[in-house]
Design an enzyme around this catalytic site. Sequence first.
Site, PDB file in Angstrom:
ATOM      1  N   LEU A 158       0.811  -1.208   0.000  1.00  0.00           N
ATOM      2  CA  LEU A 158       0.000   0.000   0.000  1.00  0.00           C
ATOM      3  C   LEU A 158       0.851   1.266   0.000  1.00  0.00           C
ATOM      4  CD1 LEU A 158      -2.953  -0.913   2.410  1.00  0.00           C
ATOM      5  CD2 LEU A 158      -3.001  -0.673  -0.068  1.00  0.00           C
ATOM      6  N   CYS A 159       2.030   1.191   0.643  1.00  0.00           N
ATOM      7  CA  CYS A 159       2.887   2.374   0.670  1.00  0.00           C
ATOM      8  C   CYS A 159       3.356   2.746  -0.733  1.00  0.00           C
ATOM      9  CB  CYS A 159       4.079   2.153   1.594  1.00  0.00           C
ATOM     10  SG  CYS A 159       5.103   0.729   1.162  1.00  0.00           S
ATOM     11  N   THR A 160       3.627   1.723  -1.556  1.00  0.00           N
ATOM     12  CA  THR A 160       4.033   1.983  -2.941  1.00  0.00           C
ATOM     13  C   THR A 160       2.876   2.584  -3.729  1.00  0.00           C
ATOM     14  OG1 THR A 160       5.605   0.152  -2.911  1.00  0.00           O
ATOM     15  CG2 THR A 160       4.864   0.915  -5.058  1.00  0.00           C
TER      16      THR A 160
END
Length: 449
Positions: free
Chosen positions: A222-224
């Site tokens: 999700l961070c990407t």
Amino acid sequence: MEARWRDIDFLLQRPGKLVSDGFEPGPEVCSAAQCVCLVIGSSLSLQLREFLRDFKILVIGAGGLGCEMLKDLALSGFGNIDVIDMDTIDVSNLNRQFLFRMHDVGKPKAQVAAEKIMQRIKGVTVTPHYGRIEDKDIEFYREFQLIVLGLDSLEARSYINSIACSFLEYNEDGELDMSTIKPMVDGGTEGFKGHARVILPGFTPCFHCTLWLFPPQVTYPLCTLAETPRSPAHCIEYVHLIQWGQDREGESFNPDNPEHMTWMYEQALKRAEQFNISGVTYSLTQGVVKNIIPAIASTNAIVSAICSLEALKLATMCSKGLDNYMMYSGTQGVYTHTVSYEKDSSCMVCSPGVPVEVDSSITLQEFIDMLLLDARFKDKLSKPSVSFQGTNLYMQAPPVLEEMTRPNLQSSLLSLMGSKGVLNVNDRKLAGVLRVQVAFRNVPTPMAV
């Protein structure tokens, strides 16, 4: 009509070093009827064509691969084919599932495919079954001599594999009764790649033995997605997993709703422009959200041809069969590779029994509780019933049998079995039978008289 069978006759009537052991060319089918891979009751006087015409074969799946399989099997001489599929025909199927036309949209695939095959290929009977494979009882699958899989789901393959393996019978020494083998031929395609495999449960690796062959589904951190998207797929997944819930809170996303998909595409395109990423298209958006891999008609045709030929080999022994897995890749030229995978001796689906060592004092109730806590059977057991050599030790249902076998729960397992052996465990969560090979420790030594 005779010209139609010229190539098949050549395969079935020629001698040579390429045929399987015991094959005798000519009109008689003695060697085929005696083959351990088949469970048949055909008369030895039947000629080969008649033998194939009466050979009961089940095709599971009537999609892109299934349509090709039905056509190839019928043209190979198989005249008694059943096909099962739970889907109806969609417009998107028409570019590669050649048995269907625009006026067939909305109709069950199995029924239309069966009708088209019988119209185009005279002398073949195709019986359709519109519904889920789980809706058929185990006796339905028992009546077929060969099962051919044209599925696109790991879950469905695992289910049919469990069914076929549940027919296996082993003696007290763990030796397989070869007449209980239910042969399967499995095909699969993914874009320009595909595979074909021959599964003789209990003899070659079953599907569960080689689950590691199938890679896990691709996921993105999700961070990407939120901070550093680097591909069109990242932009699409961001809108799918994050932005939809923020902008359209409380509304469920429906991938089959054109308005929802158009909004998804437009928002993904805007996000891609913010990060100077190109390549976001409407079709790619559909593919990422629905996890769709483009189907290639030529790949289906190639894999189907291989599977159908292996089915013919299994039925007649006219040539040595595939041992036991073949992969195909058409991404850069044409590449094939055959691998002989090893059977997992401890496979909980096809082995003589999953080994379990217990103390000689354990009761049947304690043994059942132990199975429910065993990590190997996680999510596979809920209310197990146990039998031994045809005798019901404990049955969860019906109520009459449960009451009759309930006293056994407090008896020691050793007293119920007499010695080590294989227990059959049934559960509503299992597609077939789970065999447990029980060994006892601390067995009391009989006192001398």
